[in-house]
Design an enzyme around this catalytic site. Structure first.
Site, PDB file in Angstrom:
ATOM      1  N   LYS A 166       4.152   0.090  -2.520  1.00 52.57           N
ATOM      2  CA  LYS A 166       2.904   0.389  -3.706  1.00 52.57           C
ATOM      3  C   LYS A 166       3.639   1.663  -4.458  1.00 52.57           C
ATOM      4  CE  LYS A 166      -0.443   2.798  -2.979  1.00 52.57           C
ATOM      5  NZ  LYS A 166      -1.855   3.331  -2.453  1.00 52.57           N
ATOM      6  N   ASP A 175      -3.134  -1.177  -4.806  1.00 53.29           N
ATOM      7  CA  ASP A 175      -4.069  -0.083  -4.089  1.00 53.29           C
ATOM      8  C   ASP A 175      -5.367  -0.898  -3.573  1.00 53.29           C
ATOM      9  OD1 ASP A 175      -5.551  -0.152  -6.313  1.00 53.29           O
ATOM     10  OD2 ASP A 175      -5.306   2.011  -6.396  1.00 53.29           O
TER      11      ASP A 175
END
Length: 219
Positions: free
Chosen positions: A120, A138
């Site tokens: 991420k 997220d």
């Protein structure tokens, strides 16, 4: 969602916010990387408060090493997990100096090798710093992808793969920013604010929430 609905979904978000950006404050790519590492399980607002003084002093990996772990901790002690994050930031700074000439590599595989940098984080840096068509999933994007029917998946990686496959060309660079902001401010976790959502008619979420006044009238 159909291809036409997905295009319209992003077209509306783009019309409202033509130039979406991360809400983390930074002055260069290295500072962005540090800010994203610090933002894990923390708010952007909290990170920005902590990095304001830090980034005035530290602009390069070598400057971070000169500051040292103890000095870094003094700046970021208001952020959750600051001890572990400080170790990671110092360690990744050492690697950037030693192996990358003090520069942040424009390569996701190389970024993921850095301490404290997961997929991420690497995707955020690749997108925000280098304009890559990456999708940093997220909690907000995971929720929006599943709730709306845009990119359903049981894991963040599954949602990311759906987005990679479905997001149309004009919107690929800005997509993850639009989705994060949408999840943060409108499609909230507990009570999505469907009454003011610009894409509510395209969304597959059935129990649409009413505006507060409408709720009272219905009661």
């Amino acid at each position: 969602m159909t291809k036409a609905e997905i295009f319209e979904f992003f077209r509306r978000l783009a019309e409202l916010d033509p130039d979406p950006r991360t809400e983390l404050d930074y002055g260069n790519t290295y500072q962005l990387l540090v800010a994203v590492v610090l933002s894990a399980q923390a708010t952007d607002v909290g990170v920005n408060k902590a990095t304001r003084g830090l980034f005035a002093e530290v602009k390069t990996p070598q400057a971070m090493l000169d500051l040292g772990e103890a000095g870094l901790k003094q700046h970021i002690k208001t952020i959750g997990l600051f001890n572990a994050k400080a170790k990671n930031v110092i360690a990744l700074s050492e690697i950037l100096v030693r192996e990358h000439g003090g520069e942040v590599p424009a390569d996701r595989d190389a970024l993921v090798e850095l301490p404290g940098v997961g997929r991420k984080t690497a995707n955020v840096v690749m997108n925000s710093a280098f304009g890559a068509e990456t999708f940093a999933v997220d909690t907000h994007i995971f929720r929006v992808g599943n709730r709306t029917g845009l990119a359903p998946g049981k894991t963040p990686l599954a949602v990311e793969k759906q987005l990679e496959k479905k997001v149309p060309a004009p919107f690929r660079v800005g997509a993850h920013h639009w989705l994060i902001l949408h999840g943060r401010y409108i499609c909230k976790a507990r009570t999505p604010e469907c009454w003011r959502c610009p894409v509510a008619d395209l969304c597959r979420y059935k129990p649409k929430t009413l505006a507060p006044k409408a709720k009272k009238a219905a009661a």
